[in-house]
Write a protein that holds these residues in place. Structure first.
Motif, PDB file in Angstrom:
ATOM      1  N   LEU A 267       0.814  -1.213   0.000  1.00 28.44           N
ATOM      2  CA  LEU A 267       0.000   0.000   0.000  1.00 28.44           C
ATOM      3  C   LEU A 267       0.848   1.263   0.000  1.00 28.44           C
ATOM      4  O   LEU A 267       0.618   2.174  -0.817  1.00 28.44           O
ATOM      5  N   LEU A 268       1.835   1.332   0.876  1.00 29.78           N
ATOM      6  CA  LEU A 268       2.569   2.578   1.074  1.00 29.78           C
ATOM      7  C   LEU A 268       3.824   2.713   0.209  1.00 29.78           C
ATOM      8  O   LEU A 268       4.190   3.823  -0.181  1.00 29.78           O
ATOM      9  N   ASN A 269       4.469   1.594  -0.098  1.00 30.17           N
ATOM     10  CA  ASN A 269       5.710   1.667  -0.885  1.00 30.17           C
ATOM     11  C   ASN A 269       5.479   1.413  -2.372  1.00 30.17           C
ATOM     12  O   ASN A 269       6.029   2.128  -3.222  1.00 30.17           O
ATOM     13  N   GLU A 270       4.674   0.412  -2.682  1.00 24.65           N
ATOM     14  CA  GLU A 270       4.450   0.049  -4.078  1.00 24.65           C
ATOM     15  C   GLU A 270       3.200   0.707  -4.673  1.00 24.65           C
ATOM     16  O   GLU A 270       3.056   0.752  -5.899  1.00 24.65           O
ATOM     17  N   HIS A 271       2.307   1.199  -3.813  1.00 26.04           N
ATOM     18  CA  HIS A 271       1.012   1.755  -4.260  1.00 26.04           C
ATOM     19  C   HIS A 271       0.275   0.755  -5.157  1.00 26.04           C
ATOM     20  O   HIS A 271      -0.413   1.153  -6.105  1.00 26.04           O
ATOM     21  N   ALA A 272       0.445  -0.517  -4.820  1.00 25.39           N
ATOM     22  CA  ALA A 272      -0.194  -1.598  -5.581  1.00 25.39           C
ATOM     23  C   ALA A 272      -1.517  -1.929  -4.915  1.00 25.39           C
ATOM     24  O   ALA A 272      -1.628  -2.887  -4.134  1.00 25.39           O
ATOM     25  N   TYR A 273      -2.529  -1.124  -5.204  1.00 28.96           N
ATOM     26  CA  TYR A 273      -3.807  -1.243  -4.509  1.00 28.96           C
ATOM     27  C   TYR A 273      -4.486  -2.592  -4.760  1.00 28.96           C
ATOM     28  O   TYR A 273      -5.086  -3.171  -3.851  1.00 28.96           O
ATOM     29  N   ALA A 274      -4.422  -3.084  -5.981  1.00 27.47           N
ATOM     30  CA  ALA A 274      -5.084  -4.350  -6.297  1.00 27.47           C
ATOM     31  C   ALA A 274      -4.482  -5.495  -5.472  1.00 27.47           C
ATOM     32  O   ALA A 274      -5.209  -6.322  -4.914  1.00 27.47           O
ATOM     33  N   LEU A 275      -3.153  -5.531  -5.395  1.00 25.19           N
ATOM     34  CA  LEU A 275      -2.501  -6.578  -4.608  1.00 25.19           C
ATOM     35  C   LEU A 275      -2.769  -6.396  -3.111  1.00 25.19           C
ATOM     36  O   LEU A 275      -2.940  -7.373  -2.380  1.00 25.19           O
ATOM     37  N   ALA A 276      -2.827  -5.136  -2.673  1.00 25.88           N
ATOM     38  CA  ALA A 276      -3.128  -4.874  -1.262  1.00 25.88           C
ATOM     39  C   ALA A 276      -4.531  -5.362  -0.912  1.00 25.88           C
ATOM     40  O   ALA A 276      -4.755  -5.919   0.160  1.00 25.88           O
ATOM     41  N   VAL A 277      -5.487  -5.159  -1.832  1.00 25.59           N
ATOM     42  CA  VAL A 277      -6.842  -5.673  -1.619  1.00 25.59           C
ATOM     43  C   VAL A 277      -6.822  -7.193  -1.529  1.00 25.59           C
ATOM     44  O   VAL A 277      -7.489  -7.788  -0.670  1.00 25.59           O
ATOM     45  N   ALA A 278      -6.046  -7.833  -2.402  1.00 27.35           N
ATOM     46  CA  ALA A 278      -5.957  -9.294  -2.389  1.00 27.35           C
ATOM     47  C   ALA A 278      -5.420  -9.794  -1.053  1.00 27.35           C
ATOM     48  O   ALA A 278      -5.909 -10.786  -0.505  1.00 27.35           O
ATOM     49  N   VAL A 279      -4.430  -9.091  -0.509  1.00 29.99           N
ATOM     50  CA  VAL A 279      -3.871  -9.484   0.789  1.00 29.99           C
ATOM     51  C   VAL A 279      -4.922  -9.364   1.883  1.00 29.99           C
ATOM     52  O   VAL A 279      -5.057 -10.250   2.738  1.00 29.99           O
ATOM     53  N   LEU A 280      -5.706  -8.275   1.861  1.00 31.74           N
ATOM     54  CA  LEU A 280      -6.763  -8.112   2.858  1.00 31.74           C
ATOM     55  C   LEU A 280      -7.814  -9.208   2.741  1.00 31.74           C
ATOM     56  O   LEU A 280      -8.315  -9.713   3.755  1.00 31.74           O
ATOM     57  N   MET A 281      -8.152  -9.567   1.506  1.00 28.22           N
ATOM     58  CA  MET A 281      -9.152 -10.619   1.312  1.00 28.22           C
ATOM     59  C   MET A 281      -8.631 -11.971   1.795  1.00 28.22           C
ATOM     60  O   MET A 281      -9.368 -12.741   2.429  1.00 28.22           O
ATOM     61  N   ILE A 282      -7.369 -12.267   1.509  1.00 27.80           N
ATOM     62  CA  ILE A 282      -6.768 -13.521   1.984  1.00 27.80           C
ATOM     63  C   ILE A 282      -6.730 -13.547   3.504  1.00 27.80           C
ATOM     64  O   ILE A 282      -7.033 -14.565   4.143  1.00 27.80           O
ATOM     65  N   SER A 283      -6.387 -12.407   4.100  1.00 28.94           N
ATOM     66  CA  SER A 283      -6.333 -12.323   5.561  1.00 28.94           C
ATOM     67  C   SER A 283      -7.705 -12.535   6.168  1.00 28.94           C
ATOM     68  O   SER A 283      -7.857 -13.244   7.169  1.00 28.94           O
ATOM     69  N   GLY A 284      -8.727 -11.917   5.559  1.00 27.37           N
ATOM     70  CA  GLY A 284     -10.080 -12.089   6.063  1.00 27.37           C
ATOM     71  C   GLY A 284     -10.551 -13.528   5.953  1.00 27.37           C
ATOM     72  O   GLY A 284     -11.181 -14.062   6.883  1.00 27.37           O
ATOM     73  N   ALA A 285     -10.245 -14.164   4.824  1.00 27.20           N
ATOM     74  CA  ALA A 285     -10.641 -15.561   4.629  1.00 27.20           C
ATOM     75  C   ALA A 285      -9.927 -16.476   5.620  1.00 27.20           C
ATOM     76  O   ALA A 285     -10.540 -17.401   6.187  1.00 27.20           O
ATOM     77  N   SER A 286      -8.645 -16.226   5.864  1.00 26.89           N
ATOM     78  CA  SER A 286      -7.900 -17.078   6.803  1.00 26.89           C
ATOM     79  C   SER A 286      -8.372 -16.847   8.232  1.00 26.89           C
ATOM     80  O   SER A 286      -8.348 -17.769   9.059  1.00 26.89           O
ATOM     81  N   ASP A 287      -8.816 -15.627   8.538  1.00 23.76           N
ATOM     82  CA  ASP A 287      -9.350 -15.346   9.868  1.00 23.76           C
ATOM     83  C   ASP A 287     -10.609 -16.175  10.115  1.00 23.76           C
ATOM     84  O   ASP A 287     -10.804 -16.740  11.206  1.00 23.76           O
ATOM     85  N   TRP A 288     -11.474 -16.251   9.112  1.00 20.97           N
ATOM     86  CA  TRP A 288     -12.677 -17.080   9.239  1.00 20.97           C
ATOM     87  C   TRP A 288     -12.294 -18.561   9.300  1.00 20.97           C
ATOM     88  O   TRP A 288     -12.847 -19.316  10.112  1.00 20.97           O
ATOM     89  N   ALA A 289     -11.328 -18.963   8.471  1.00 19.91           N
ATOM     90  CA  ALA A 289     -10.971 -20.376   8.369  1.00 19.91           C
ATOM     91  C   ALA A 289     -10.344 -20.908   9.645  1.00 19.91           C
ATOM     92  O   ALA A 289     -10.635 -22.046  10.054  1.00 19.91           O
ATOM     93  N   ASP A 290      -9.496 -20.099  10.309  1.00 20.58           N
ATOM     94  CA  ASP A 290      -8.811 -20.667  11.474  1.00 20.58           C
ATOM     95  C   ASP A 290      -9.795 -20.958  12.614  1.00 20.58           C
ATOM     96  O   ASP A 290      -9.670 -21.965  13.311  1.00 20.58           O
ATOM     97  N   GLY A 291     -10.809 -20.096  12.777  1.00 26.67           N
ATOM     98  CA  GLY A 291     -11.820 -20.383  13.793  1.00 26.67           C
ATOM     99  C   GLY A 291     -12.649 -21.603  13.440  1.00 26.67           C
ATOM    100  O   GLY A 291     -12.961 -22.438  14.304  1.00 26.67           O
ATOM    101  N   LYS A 292     -13.011 -21.715  12.164  1.00 22.77           N
ATOM    102  CA  LYS A 292     -13.806 -22.853  11.708  1.00 22.77           C
ATOM    103  C   LYS A 292     -13.035 -24.158  11.874  1.00 22.77           C
ATOM    104  O   LYS A 292     -13.575 -25.161  12.373  1.00 22.77           O
ATOM    105  N   ILE A 293     -11.773 -24.152  11.469  1.00 19.88           N
ATOM    106  CA  ILE A 293     -10.950 -25.356  11.568  1.00 19.88           C
ATOM    107  C   ILE A 293     -10.740 -25.743  13.027  1.00 19.88           C
ATOM    108  O   ILE A 293     -10.763 -26.928  13.380  1.00 19.88           O
ATOM    109  N   ALA A 294     -10.534 -24.737  13.889  1.00 17.74           N
ATOM    110  CA  ALA A 294     -10.329 -25.030  15.308  1.00 17.74           C
ATOM    111  C   ALA A 294     -11.517 -25.772  15.894  1.00 17.74           C
ATOM    112  O   ALA A 294     -11.352 -26.687  16.714  1.00 17.74           O
ATOM    113  N   ARG A 295     -12.727 -25.387  15.459  1.00 17.92           N
ATOM    114  CA  ARG A 295     -13.927 -26.055  15.995  1.00 17.92           C
ATOM    115  C   ARG A 295     -14.144 -27.420  15.347  1.00 17.92           C
ATOM    116  O   ARG A 295     -14.389 -28.409  16.034  1.00 17.92           O
TER     117      ARG A 295
END
Length: 200
Positions: free
Chosen positions: A34-62
């Motif tokens: 976001l701040l060094n490369e100004h690669a907004y599309a890739l930054a969005v992808a990282v946020l989406m992956i992070s959000g998906a993994s946040d949901w997945a780790d709770g689901k997998i734990a249960r």
């Protein structure tokens, strides 16, 4: 589902914990994009992956019975770090105003100041509320949508407007959950006596 044994609760190398560590590493990747490369599309992808993994780790734990003491500490800690680093990075990039940062950080700072009071009553934390979880979901959904709204195109402006809707909704619920936590703290102070230091 079988009850977990003490040894299972002490596990470190579990799928949910690995996902939490991946999310932690992705925070640095996001800031760089976001701040060094100004690669907004890739930054969005990282946020989406992070959000998906946040949901997945709770689901997998249960589902896979992989809850652990480390996971119970690591997952919310990474969530809190995201809730600071992501909006601050957005503000530095000039995407959102700084007052949003002040509201989010001030709320968490006051909650952190409550911890000594809780510990004096033998508690480590207050129960997580549904409103608090919904607020985090709305905020973490709003940020990538706002980032997608940075292009000069109609579709981008529409997505950005939706993202701002999520952000405003999330801030409102964040403050509502704060009020609920304060009310819970009041009940704890009134109904639970202080415990001795030896008992903590």
């Amino acid at each position: 589902m079988d009850a977990e044994t003490p040894d299972q609760r002490d596990r470190v190398l579990t799928v949910p914990n690995v996902l939490s560590v991946v999310r932690l590493v992705l925070i640095g990747v996001f800031v760089h994009l976001l701040l060094n490369e100004h690669a907004y599309a890739l930054a969005v992808a990282v946020l989406m992956i992070s959000g998906a993994s946040d949901w997945a780790d709770g689901k997998i734990a249960r589902v896979m019975n992989q809850s652990s003491r480390l996971g119970e500490l690591l997952d919310p800690a990474v969530d809190r770090l995201y809730m600071v680093v992501v909006p601050v990075s957005f503000a530095i990039a000039g995407i959102i105003p700084w007052w949003v940062i002040v509201v989010l950080i001030a709320r968490d700072a006051v909650l952190a100041a409550m911890l000594p009071v809780l510990r004096s009553r033998g508690l480590s934390a207050l129960p997580v509320t549904y409103i608090g979880k919904a607020a985090t979901f709305a905020l973490m959904s709003g940020f990538p949508l706002i980032l997608l709204g940075q292009w000069d195109a109609l579709w981008s402006h529409v997505i950005g407007a939706v993202g701002w809707g999520f952000l405003i909704w999330g801030i409102w619920m964040y403050l509502w959950s704060f009020a609920l936590y304060v009310a819970q703290l009041g009940l704890v102070v009134r109904r639970m006596p202080k415990v001795s230091k030896a008992a903590r």
